[in-house]
Design a protein around this motif. Structure first.
Motif, short mmCIF file in Angstrom:
data_model
loop_
_atom_site.label_atom_id
_atom_site.label_comp_id
_atom_site.label_asym_id
_atom_site.label_seq_id
_atom_site.Cartn_x
_atom_site.Cartn_y
_atom_site.Cartn_z
N VAL A 194 0.84 -1.20 0.00
CA VAL A 194 0.00 0.00 0.00
C VAL A 194 0.87 1.25 0.00
O VAL A 194 0.66 2.18 -0.77
CB VAL A 194 -0.95 0.01 1.22
CG1 VAL A 194 -1.67 1.34 1.32
CG2 VAL A 194 -1.95 -1.12 1.11
N LEU A 195 1.89 1.26 0.85
CA LEU A 195 2.76 2.44 0.93
C LEU A 195 3.52 2.69 -0.36
O LEU A 195 3.75 3.83 -0.74
CB LEU A 195 3.76 2.29 2.09
CG LEU A 195 3.20 2.48 3.49
CD1 LEU A 195 4.25 2.15 4.53
CD2 LEU A 195 2.71 3.91 3.68
N ALA A 213 2.55 1.83 -3.38
CA ALA A 213 1.67 1.95 -4.55
C ALA A 213 1.75 3.35 -5.15
O ALA A 213 1.91 4.33 -4.43
CB ALA A 213 0.23 1.64 -4.16
N THR A 228 -0.45 5.27 -6.18
CA THR A 228 -1.53 6.17 -5.78
C THR A 228 -1.42 6.60 -4.32
O THR A 228 -2.26 7.34 -3.82
CB THR A 228 -2.89 5.49 -5.97
OG1 THR A 228 -2.89 4.24 -5.27
CG2 THR A 228 -3.17 5.27 -7.45
N THR A 229 -0.39 6.14 -3.61
CA THR A 229 -0.26 6.43 -2.18
C THR A 229 0.78 7.51 -1.93
O THR A 229 1.88 7.48 -2.49
CB THR A 229 0.16 5.16 -1.41
OG1 THR A 229 -0.83 4.15 -1.59
CG2 THR A 229 0.30 5.45 0.08
N SER A 230 0.42 8.46 -1.09
CA SER A 230 1.40 9.41 -0.57
C SER A 230 1.09 9.61 0.90
O SER A 230 0.01 9.28 1.38
CB SER A 230 1.37 10.74 -1.33
OG SER A 230 0.12 11.37 -1.18
N VAL A 231 2.05 10.14 1.63
CA VAL A 231 1.93 10.28 3.07
C VAL A 231 2.06 11.75 3.44
O VAL A 231 2.90 12.46 2.90
CB VAL A 231 3.03 9.46 3.79
CG1 VAL A 231 2.94 9.63 5.31
CG2 VAL A 231 2.93 7.99 3.41
N ALA A 283 7.98 4.72 0.20
CA ALA A 283 6.77 5.54 0.32
C ALA A 283 7.08 6.99 -0.01
O ALA A 283 8.21 7.46 0.17
CB ALA A 283 6.19 5.45 1.73
N LEU A 298 -4.69 11.80 -2.69
CA LEU A 298 -4.51 10.65 -3.56
C LEU A 298 -3.88 11.02 -4.89
O LEU A 298 -3.22 10.21 -5.51
CB LEU A 298 -5.87 9.97 -3.81
CG LEU A 298 -6.51 9.35 -2.57
CD1 LEU A 298 -7.88 8.80 -2.92
CD2 LEU A 298 -5.63 8.26 -1.99
N ARG A 349 4.03 12.57 -7.57
CA ARG A 349 5.15 11.84 -7.00
C ARG A 349 6.44 12.55 -7.33
O ARG A 349 6.59 13.13 -8.38
CB ARG A 349 5.17 10.41 -7.55
CG ARG A 349 3.88 9.69 -7.20
CD ARG A 349 3.85 8.23 -7.32
NE ARG A 349 4.95 7.46 -6.81
CZ ARG A 349 4.89 6.76 -5.69
NH1 ARG A 349 3.86 6.83 -4.91
NH2 ARG A 349 5.90 6.00 -5.34
#
Length: 199
Positions: free
Chosen positions: A6-7, A9, A11-14, A40, A104, A108
């Motif tokens: 998930v991290l 992927a 489409t993932t950002s934190v 991530a 979302l 990146r």
């Protein structure tokens, strides 16, 4: 799906929410490096300066600008409890100005790692957001480069061209861990043609 998948992927950002005090900033620096080490993307840091006097809050924001550059910073009020879930995050002003879609769809940054050809071999860059003088330990285990930083450790799979090389030196520059490799002559025939390296 595993948490690591998930991290990592696309489409993932934190987005981190931390206090603007020294302990909060230290936690943000550690988290930035640990997240990068695991692939991530950290796209912003929200600072909660409440509870600090004006001078300390300003100093905290300035320290964050220096230590966490070029990440965007947002200021949010300190909440009584840690925000959990999208509804709580939406309630924090400045953190999700355009709602969950902004998080979302966050762009990146550059790839977490890249290989560059040098005059003597190759350079492997890992963008970990490290500060100068950061404590980093490296070791080699088969096709993996073992990287240990305060609070995080991971085996990073080396690109194929580096698996037949030996690591000779490492340094931290502009937050990037740069590891130099030279071909292992026992594995590289003298007549080998120059390879194209994708960065």
């Amino acid at each position: 799906m595993a948490a690591g998948e998930v991290l990592a992927a696309p489409t993932t950002s934190v987005r981190l929410v931390v206090g603007a005090d020294p302990a909060g900033l230290a936690a943000a620096r550690r988290a930035r490096t640990a997240l990068a080490l695991h692939g991530a993307v950290l796209d912003a840091v929200a600072l909660a300066p409440d509870g600090l006097d004006a001078a300390d809050a300003v100093a905290g924001v300035e320290a964050a600008r220096t230590d966490l550059a070029p990440l965007p910073l947002a200021a949010v009020p300190l909440a009584a409890a840690a925000p959990t879930g999208l509804d709580a995050l939406r309630a924090l002003p400045g953190l999700l100005p355009d709602g969950a879609a902004a998080l979302l769809a966050a762009p990146r940054g550059p790839a977490a790692s890249s290989v560059h050809r040098t005059a003597s071999g190759y350079r492997f860059d890992l963008r970990l957001g490290l500060l100068p003088g950061a404590d980093v330990e490296l070791a080699r285990r088969g096709d993996d480069l073992l990287v240990a930083v305060p609070g995080a450790r991971r085996g990073v799979r080396l690109p194929s061209v580096l698996r037949r090389c030996e690591a000779t030196a490492a340094r931290v520059r502009d937050g990037v861990l740069q590891v130099r490799f030279v071909p292992d002559r026992a594995l590289w025939p003298a007549t080998r043609t120059r390879e194209q390296v994708t960065t």
